[in-house]
Motif scaffolding. Sequence first.
Motif, mmCIF file in Angstrom:
data_model
loop_
_atom_site.group_PDB
_atom_site.id
_atom_site.type_symbol
_atom_site.label_atom_id
_atom_site.label_comp_id
_atom_site.label_asym_id
_atom_site.label_seq_id
_atom_site.Cartn_x
_atom_site.Cartn_y
_atom_site.Cartn_z
ATOM 1 N N LEU A 525 3.981 -13.022 -5.797
ATOM 2 C CA LEU A 525 2.666 -12.803 -6.413
ATOM 3 C C LEU A 525 2.643 -11.521 -7.240
ATOM 4 C CD1 LEU A 525 -0.067 -13.758 -3.768
ATOM 5 C CD2 LEU A 525 0.210 -14.696 -6.060
ATOM 6 N N ARG A 526 3.259 -10.477 -6.723
ATOM 7 C CA ARG A 526 3.287 -9.204 -7.436
ATOM 8 C C ARG A 526 4.069 -9.316 -8.740
ATOM 9 N NH1 ARG A 526 1.312 -4.930 -4.864
ATOM 10 N NH2 ARG A 526 0.881 -5.067 -2.641
ATOM 11 N N ASN A 527 5.160 -10.046 -8.705
ATOM 12 C CA ASN A 527 5.954 -10.229 -9.922
ATOM 13 C C ASN A 527 5.166 -10.999 -10.975
ATOM 14 O OD1 ASN A 527 8.149 -8.866 -8.843
ATOM 15 N ND2 ASN A 527 9.098 -10.721 -8.010
ATOM 16 N N ARG A 528 4.445 -12.026 -10.538
ATOM 17 C CA ARG A 528 3.618 -12.797 -11.477
ATOM 18 C C ARG A 528 2.485 -11.935 -12.034
ATOM 19 N NH1 ARG A 528 1.557 -17.769 -8.293
ATOM 20 N NH2 ARG A 528 0.292 -17.968 -10.176
ATOM 21 N N PHE A 529 1.884 -11.133 -11.161
ATOM 22 C CA PHE A 529 0.801 -10.240 -11.571
ATOM 23 C C PHE A 529 1.302 -9.251 -12.630
ATOM 24 C CE2 PHE A 529 -1.983 -6.513 -10.954
ATOM 25 C CZ PHE A 529 -3.234 -7.122 -11.066
ATOM 26 N N LYS A 530 2.498 -8.721 -12.405
ATOM 27 C CA LYS A 530 3.102 -7.770 -13.338
ATOM 28 C C LYS A 530 3.329 -8.412 -14.699
ATOM 29 C CE LYS A 530 7.154 -4.726 -13.680
ATOM 30 N NZ LYS A 530 8.418 -4.321 -13.015
ATOM 31 N N GLU A 531 3.799 -9.663 -14.700
ATOM 32 C CA GLU A 531 4.052 -10.361 -15.956
ATOM 33 C C GLU A 531 2.744 -10.635 -16.707
ATOM 34 O OE1 GLU A 531 6.902 -11.117 -17.496
ATOM 35 O OE2 GLU A 531 7.884 -9.942 -15.926
ATOM 36 N N GLU A 543 -7.617 -13.987 -11.417
ATOM 37 C CA GLU A 543 -7.219 -14.975 -10.411
ATOM 38 C C GLU A 543 -6.086 -14.447 -9.541
ATOM 39 O OE1 GLU A 543 -6.231 -18.397 -12.676
ATOM 40 O OE2 GLU A 543 -8.328 -18.962 -13.091
ATOM 41 N N LEU A 544 -5.095 -13.820 -10.166
ATOM 42 C CA LEU A 544 -3.967 -13.279 -9.399
ATOM 43 C C LEU A 544 -4.409 -12.100 -8.533
ATOM 44 C CD1 LEU A 544 -1.061 -13.438 -12.007
ATOM 45 C CD2 LEU A 544 -1.225 -14.703 -9.871
ATOM 46 N N ASP A 545 -5.327 -11.309 -9.047
ATOM 47 C CA ASP A 545 -5.846 -10.201 -8.253
ATOM 48 C C ASP A 545 -6.549 -10.725 -7.010
ATOM 49 O OD1 ASP A 545 -6.715 -7.399 -7.815
ATOM 50 O OD2 ASP A 545 -8.699 -8.247 -8.197
ATOM 51 N N ARG A 546 -7.324 -11.791 -7.191
ATOM 52 C CA ARG A 546 -7.995 -12.417 -6.051
ATOM 53 C C ARG A 546 -6.977 -12.980 -5.072
ATOM 54 N NH1 ARG A 546 -12.159 -10.938 -4.356
ATOM 55 N NH2 ARG A 546 -11.068 -10.959 -2.423
ATOM 56 N N ALA A 547 -5.912 -13.588 -5.620
ATOM 57 C CA ALA A 547 -4.864 -14.163 -4.762
ATOM 58 C C ALA A 547 -4.151 -13.064 -3.974
ATOM 59 C CB ALA A 547 -3.864 -14.938 -5.612
ATOM 60 N N LEU A 548 -3.911 -11.919 -4.610
ATOM 61 C CA LEU A 548 -3.267 -10.805 -3.905
ATOM 62 C C LEU A 548 -4.137 -10.310 -2.758
ATOM 63 C CD1 LEU A 548 -1.734 -8.733 -6.835
ATOM 64 C CD2 LEU A 548 -0.486 -9.613 -4.873
ATOM 65 N N VAL A 549 -5.441 -10.205 -3.023
ATOM 66 C CA VAL A 549 -6.355 -9.759 -1.970
ATOM 67 C C VAL A 549 -6.383 -10.767 -0.832
ATOM 68 C CG1 VAL A 549 -8.772 -9.279 -1.430
ATOM 69 C CG2 VAL A 549 -7.780 -8.398 -3.541
ATOM 70 N N ASP A 550 -6.475 -12.056 -1.194
ATOM 71 C CA ASP A 550 -6.543 -13.106 -0.162
ATOM 72 C C ASP A 550 -5.245 -13.211 0.628
ATOM 73 O OD1 ASP A 550 -9.105 -13.668 -0.945
ATOM 74 O OD2 ASP A 550 -8.555 -15.355 -2.241
ATOM 75 N N SER A 551 -4.129 -12.868 -0.005
ATOM 76 C CA SER A 551 -2.825 -13.013 0.655
ATOM 77 C C SER A 551 -2.408 -11.755 1.404
ATOM 78 C CB SER A 551 -1.749 -13.369 -0.389
ATOM 79 O OG SER A 551 -2.063 -14.579 -1.030
ATOM 80 N N SER A 552 -3.244 -10.728 1.370
ATOM 81 C CA SER A 552 -2.947 -9.500 2.099
ATOM 82 C C SER A 552 -3.418 -9.647 3.543
ATOM 83 C CB SER A 552 -3.650 -8.304 1.460
ATOM 84 O OG SER A 552 -3.221 -8.141 0.132
ATOM 85 N N LEU A 553 -2.622 -9.155 4.459
ATOM 86 C CA LEU A 553 -2.980 -9.247 5.877
ATOM 87 C C LEU A 553 -2.430 -8.026 6.600
ATOM 88 C CD1 LEU A 553 -4.326 -10.991 8.063
ATOM 89 C CD2 LEU A 553 -2.091 -12.048 8.473
ATOM 90 N N GLY A 554 -3.331 -7.259 7.202
ATOM 91 C CA GLY A 554 -2.920 -6.064 7.929
ATOM 92 C C GLY A 554 -3.838 -5.820 9.114
ATOM 93 N N ILE A 555 -3.541 -4.775 9.861
ATOM 94 C CA ILE A 555 -4.351 -4.415 11.024
ATOM 95 C C ILE A 555 -5.823 -4.270 10.630
ATOM 96 C CG2 ILE A 555 -4.866 -2.483 12.573
ATOM 97 C CD1 ILE A 555 -2.707 -4.102 13.666
ATOM 98 N N GLU A 556 -6.067 -3.727 9.422
ATOM 99 C CA GLU A 556 -7.443 -3.488 9.003
ATOM 100 C C GLU A 556 -8.258 -4.781 8.943
ATOM 101 O OE1 GLU A 556 -4.923 -3.816 5.289
ATOM 102 O OE2 GLU A 556 -4.794 -2.829 7.220
ATOM 103 N N HIS A 557 -7.592 -5.913 8.661
ATOM 104 C CA HIS A 557 -8.323 -7.180 8.617
ATOM 105 C C HIS A 557 -8.762 -7.617 10.018
ATOM 106 C CE1 HIS A 557 -6.089 -7.333 4.735
ATOM 107 N NE2 HIS A 557 -7.219 -7.861 4.319
ATOM 108 N N TYR A 558 -7.924 -7.375 10.995
ATOM 109 C CA TYR A 558 -8.294 -7.702 12.376
ATOM 110 C C TYR A 558 -9.383 -6.757 12.877
ATOM 111 C CZ TYR A 558 -4.252 -10.818 12.539
ATOM 112 O OH TYR A 558 -3.365 -11.845 12.296
ATOM 113 N N MET A 559 -9.276 -5.487 12.521
ATOM 114 C CA MET A 559 -10.307 -4.533 12.908
ATOM 115 C C MET A 559 -11.633 -4.855 12.199
ATOM 116 S SD MET A 559 -9.115 -2.449 15.141
ATOM 117 C CE MET A 559 -10.433 -1.229 15.102
ATOM 118 N N ARG A 560 -11.561 -5.274 10.953
ATOM 119 C CA ARG A 560 -12.765 -5.671 10.216
ATOM 120 C C ARG A 560 -13.417 -6.873 10.883
ATOM 121 N NH1 ARG A 560 -11.499 -7.337 4.309
ATOM 122 N NH2 ARG A 560 -11.059 -5.106 4.119
ATOM 123 N N GLU A 561 -12.592 -7.844 11.288
ATOM 124 C CA GLU A 561 -13.120 -9.035 11.960
ATOM 125 C C GLU A 561 -13.794 -8.648 13.272
ATOM 126 O OE1 GLU A 561 -13.613 -13.337 11.958
ATOM 127 O OE2 GLU A 561 -13.007 -11.879 10.443
#
Length: 1360
Positions: A525-531, A543-561
Motif C-alpha cells: 500500500l505504501r509503495n502504491r501511495f508513493k507512486e 482512497e489510498l490514504d483511507r486504505a492506509l488508515v483502515d489497514s493500520s492496526l496497533g495497540i492504540e486501536h485496541y485501547m481506543r475500542e
Amino acid sequence: MISLPPGLRRQEGSGNGQTMSTMNKEGPAVLSGFLSKLGLQDFYPNKLTLRSFLEINKTSLYDGVVTSVKEIPWCFLRKLFKINAECRSCTQLSNNDNNENKDPFSPDRYTPDDSADNKVNPLDLIVALFLCADSSLQQEMALKMSMCQFSVPLLLPNGHNSQCTLMLWALRDIVKEWRPHDLSESRGFVEDNIVQADLPFFSFVRLKNCSLSKSQILNHILSRGQLHHNMFIHRDMKGGANTRKIANGLVEVCWFLPDGNRNLDIFPKPVAFANLRGDIAQLFTQFSFLYEVSTATFVFLDKVDENEHKILTSLQDVKSKLFLVVNGRSENATKDIKSVKATKEKLDLPNSNVKIKDSTVNVAEFSENLCELIKPHLSDVKSTIRIENMPDKAVDLGLSVDENNTDKQRKSAEEIINSIGEQSIPDYKKQQLHLQGDNWKRLSKIESKKCRIKDIGDSSSTGYESQLEAEQNQIRKGQSQLKPSKAMKRFIETLSTSDKEKRDFFLKSMKFKLDTHSRDKLTELRNRFKEQCKKKDAKVIAELDRALVDSSLGIEHYMREMGLIYEFSSQSEDPADKVTHLPGLAAEMLLDGHPLELLDGDASNIPERWLTDVLMELHRKVGEKSKLLVLTVLGVQGSGKSTLLNTMFGVQFPVSSGRCTRGAYMLFLRVGEDMREEINCDFIVLIDTEGLKSPQLAQLEDSYEHDNELATFVIGMSDITIINVAMENSTEMKDVLQIAAHAFLRMKEIGKKPVCHFVHQNVAGVSAHTKNMSERKHLLDQLNEMTQIAAEMEGRPFIKKFTDVLDCDVEKNNWNIPGLWLGTPPMAPVNTGYSEVVADLKKNLLAVKSDRSDELSQIPEFLEWMRSLWKAVKYENFIFSFRNTLVAHAYDNLCKEFNQWEWEFRKEIFSWQKEAELEIFNVDETEFQRPNQFAQTKKIQALQKIVDQEKLMKQKLEEYYKSKDRHVHLIEKYNIEFFNSISGLKNEIQHSVNNKLDCALELRKSLKEVQDIQRKSRELIEEQVMKLLSDCKHRTLSEEELKHEFEKMWTEVTANVSGLEEQDISARIIGQLRKNFLNHNVSEELQNIGDLNEIGKGSFEVKTEHVKKNIVTRFLRNHILNKDTNRELQNLADGVIDSCTRFVQNTAKNHADYNDCFTNELLKIIDISLQQHKDLKLKFQIDLTLHICGIATREFLYMHRKFLAKIDPKIQLEKFKPQYLSDFLDLYKENDDCQRKASDFVQLCIRPAVEQYISRSLGTDIVDEILTSSHSAQYSSRSLFQYNIQKELLLKDDFESFVKYICKYEIYVKDWIFQHMLQKMSEDKTLCKLKNKTLKVIVQKITEATEKASKGEGWCSAAR
C-alpha cells in the motif's frame, strides 16, 4: 593514557583468572559487594523500574560532575536516556590531584592504589544495571544503547551461579532500517525488528588473556566507511582497563547495517557480531552456545595450551565455522605459533581459517583481512539465524531465557493476533473493533454538521437539527447494543491483571506482533501511495490514504475500542459491571508511563466521557494532587518532533513504524517530591501529535482544515508549545508558522497565552547563533506578518506582533540543534551535541515555566478546559481553513487599497468641483451672458476629469493584479466585480457633480440678480453722496450736522430699493413630485393634496388601505398576521422618515438657496429605501412620500427665506452704510483715508473670502486627517469598520443603542462617524491646526500679491 610496562600491563580480562568453581563459590559475594559499592543493592534483582526512572526529579536533571561511585549508575542512565554517546565515560572518578606531584619515574606509580576503588569498568556497570532493571527498563536501556550504536547484552551473566540469561525480551524493541545493495537502484529499504531478522551471525571469543583486542578489531570492522566509533568497550577506552568484577561471561551483540552505498558499505547485507567477555576455557557454556548459533566463530589467541587444545578439538564442523586469529607479536612467538599450528593440523583447518597478525600489519589493515574472511559466508542463506529462534539451543545448554516466565501473556497476545488469520485488516477491524468503525466516524461528522449547520439545504435550522439529533441517537443506540468482540474480551481480561510487569509484557508482546504484521501488510500500500503522489491524482490519493488508515492496526486501536466500550456503556440497557473498572485500569496504565489517546485522528473526535472518567480516576489515585504542566511539540511531518520529546524526557513515542496513526496522544510523567516546589506541578503531560503539512495529503481539500483543527486543539491544551523546524531554511517552515500564529491568536482570544520555543534542527557550528541572526529576524518578520494577517481576520487589528499573543523571547526562545546522527545512518551513532542541546532546552523549559506556575491547572480544570476548547473547535468558532483565510485576507487587502483609490478619486473630483463652483461664482458678466451654455461647458470638463480618474483607478487595479506578493492569484475571480465597482463609482460621482454644478449655477443666477440691484443702488448712493458733498462744501458744518445730512440723504435714496421675490417652494416641490410619479396614475391624488406645507406635521401612521390584502388577510384582518404586517410597515416608514429628515435638515443648514436638485435627491433616497421592499401598495408609497415632502417643504422654505434675508439688497447696502459715511466725512474734511480703506477692504472683502475658502477646504482636510491618523484602521475596510462599531456597542451596554443600530443602521452609523470626527477634531486642537494650515497658504498668496502690487505689477495679475 600512559602505557604500562609489559610485566605490569593489565590485559583484557586480567585480574579475572578465577576458575569456574571459584566463580561459583565467590560469585554471590562479589556481585553483592559490587552492587553495594554502586548503591544498587536495594534494586537487585530487577527492582529498578522504568516508571521510577522517568520521574522528573533533581537527579534526572543533574548534569554536574560525578563525585562518588554511587552516583555513577545514575549518571550513566541519565546520559543514556538522553541518548548521549558519552554515557560510558562516567564510570570512574577524577583522580588528577593524587597523581599531580608523583615522581613519573617511581616504580610505585604503576602499583595499585586506593583510587582503584573509585573506578568501575563500564561492562560491570552495564551488567549490574541490567541485573537490577525490570523488563521494561531493560528494553529501554537496550533500545537507547542501540541508538547510540553501542553493543547490547545478548547473554547476561548471573552473579549467583554460572548460568547466563538470553536477553531476547530486552532486544525485542530494537527496530532497524537498512538498504541492502540489491535495493540500491530502487531506493527501497528494509525495516524489521532486529531479533526477527534472518542475519549471518559471527562470534568473536578469546583464549586466556590474548594480547590482541578483539573488541578493537570489531570496532574497526563496524566503523569502516564511517567515523570511528567504539561500539564495543575495549581496554584503551576510559575505564576499559579497570578490573572487571562481574562482566565475565557477558555476550554482547552489535549489527552492521548497509545504507546502499557500495563505496561505503563493507558488507552488502546486514551482519550480526557477538563478543564474549572472558576466557572460553572458563566460559565453556557461553562459548558452546555461540558456536552453535554462529555462522562462524573467530577465536583470538596467543597460543594453545593443553586444556585449550582439548576444547578446540572437541568442536564439530570446524572447517566452515572456526577461525583462529593469532597475535604473533609476543616474546615467545615462535613457540606459540607452533602450538597453534599443532591444533590447526589436529583440526584439519585450511590455511585460510588461520590469520596471524604480525608486527608489520596494523589493526586497521588486519581488520580488512578479517572482513575478506567474512564476506564469502554472507551468500549462504542457510548460515543465517534469527535471535528469536535461539531460545531452544539456549535451554538445551542450561541457559535461561528472559521471557520464558510469561507464557500466559504471550499466548494471550498470540491468540488475539492469530484471530486475524488470512482476512484483511479492514475486515478484521469491522468484526473485532466494530465500535470505532463507520458509525463512530458518522457520529463525528453528524456532530460537526450539527454544530456548524452544514448541508442544511432548504430545511429550517430547527428541523435540520432535529433530524441530525434523531440520527445521532439512533447511531448511539446501535453502538450501545453492540457486544464486545471475542478479541476485545480477551484483551481486556489479560490487561486487567494486577501484576504490572505481566501487563507490560502483554502490551509489549501485542505491540511487537502488531508492528510486524503491519510492516508485512502495508508495504504494498505504501509503495502504491508513493507512486500516486507523484501523479498527483487527488481522488486516488484520498482512497489510498483511507486504505492506509483502515489497514493500520496497533495497540492504540485496541485501547481506543476499550474506551468506546466504556463511552457507549451508559446507553446500554445492561450497564455494566464489566466495564466500570476500565477507567481505573487506564489510569494505572497512565501512571505506569503508557500513552493515552487524546484525539482520535481517524474520526476527528474525542470520547469525552471516557477521557473524563480516566483522568478523574487518576486524580483520585494521586490524592487529588494533580497540577499539570502540559507540553506540546508541533512540526511538519518527518521533522523529528517525536525524537525530540523522546530524547528530552527519555520516553518512547513512536518515530518509525509500519503503521499510519493519526491524532494526538498524551503521556504523564510524575514530578518528584524534590522538584514539586520548584516547578509547582505534580505531573508533566507530554502531547505528541501527527505531523502537520503532510506533503502527500496537502493535495486533499480538507488537509488545511485538519491541520488547523489539530494545531488549535493541542496548542489550546498546552502551557508550553515547541515549534519544531527540521532545517533553518525549511520550505515547510512558513506553513507551520501560519498555523501556529493563527492558533496562538485564538488561544489569546480565550485567555490562554502559552510559552513558545522554536527549535531549528540540523543547525550546527559554534557561530550558528550569530550567523543566523538574519534568519531569526526573517523568522520574526514572518511571525509578525502571520500574526497581523490572523489578527485582521479575527477582527483584532491592534495586535501587531507575535509577542502580543504569546510569551516568546525570539532571542532566548530560539534553539539551534545539531543533526541527530553523527554520520550516515543506519550505522551512524547519535550526535552527542544533539542530546546536550536538548538537555539544555529541557532545563530551560522547566525553569521558565516555574515563573508562571500559578497558571497551571489540576485535572478537573484541565478537563473543563478540554471540553470547552473541543466545543469551540466543533462549533468552528475560529477560521480553520487557512487557505480561505488567505483568500479573505487578500480580498480584504484589495478592499483597503480600493477604498484608498476611491477616496483619491473623490478627493480629486471634489477639489475640481470646488474650483469650478468658485469660478462660476466669480465669473464676470461678459462670460455669464449664456449661463446654461457656460454650465454645459463645465459639465463637459467635469466628465473628462471623471473619465481620466476612472482610467487611472482601473490602471491601479490592473497593476495590483500583476503584483506577486499579495496572494492576488487567490482573488482573480473578483476582478470583474472591482472593475464594475469603478464604473459604478464614476456614474455616482458624475451625477453628484452635475447636481452640484446645477445648484451653483442657480445660485449664481440669484446672486447676479441681487448684484444688479445692488450695483444700481450703489451708483445712486454714490451720486447722491457726491451731490451732498458739493452742497456742504460751501458751508461750515459740525460732524453731527454732517451725519444728520447724510442720514436724511440715505433714507431718501434707499426707500425705493426692493429685494428678491420669495418663491413658492411648495409648488416647486409638487412639480418635482409630478415628474417622479409620472408613470403612475396618481394625478388625482397630487391634485387634491392641498397645501403641502401643512402635510407631515404629525407622525406618520400606517392605515388599513396601506396594507396589501390577500385571501389569508381577509380572514385574519383583525388578527396577528395583519398586526405584524402593519408593524413592519410602520417600522419601515419610521426608518425612511428619519433618514430623509436628516438629509433635509443637513441640506437646509447650507448657506445657499433652495434648488430643485435637493428635492430630486430626496425623492431618490425614498425610492432606494422602498425598492428594497417588494409588494408595497402605491397608496403607501404616495402617502409616505407626501409626508416627507411636507417636512421638506417647511425646511426648504426656511432655508430659502434665510438665503433671501442674507442677500437682500437693502440689508446688503446697510452693511456698507458706515463706509459711505466715513468716505463722506473724510472727503469733506479732506483727511487721508488710505489706512481706513485698507482696513475696510480687509474686513469687508478679504476676511469673508478667506473664511469661505477655509470652510470649503475643511471637509477634505478633515477626511484626510481621519484617514491618515491612528484611527485610519477603523475605516480601512467594511468589516473592521463594523467591528469597531459593534465593539463600542458592547462596551456601552445600552439597549437603546442596540435597537437603533439594528433598526436604523444608516442613521446610527452616520451619528457614530460624526461623533468620532468631533472627538478626533477636539484632540490637540486638530481643527484649529487644519484651519491654520490652510490660512498659512492663503496668507502666503496674499503676501506675494501685495508685494507684486507694491512693485506696480498690479493686484489682479499678482492674485491670479
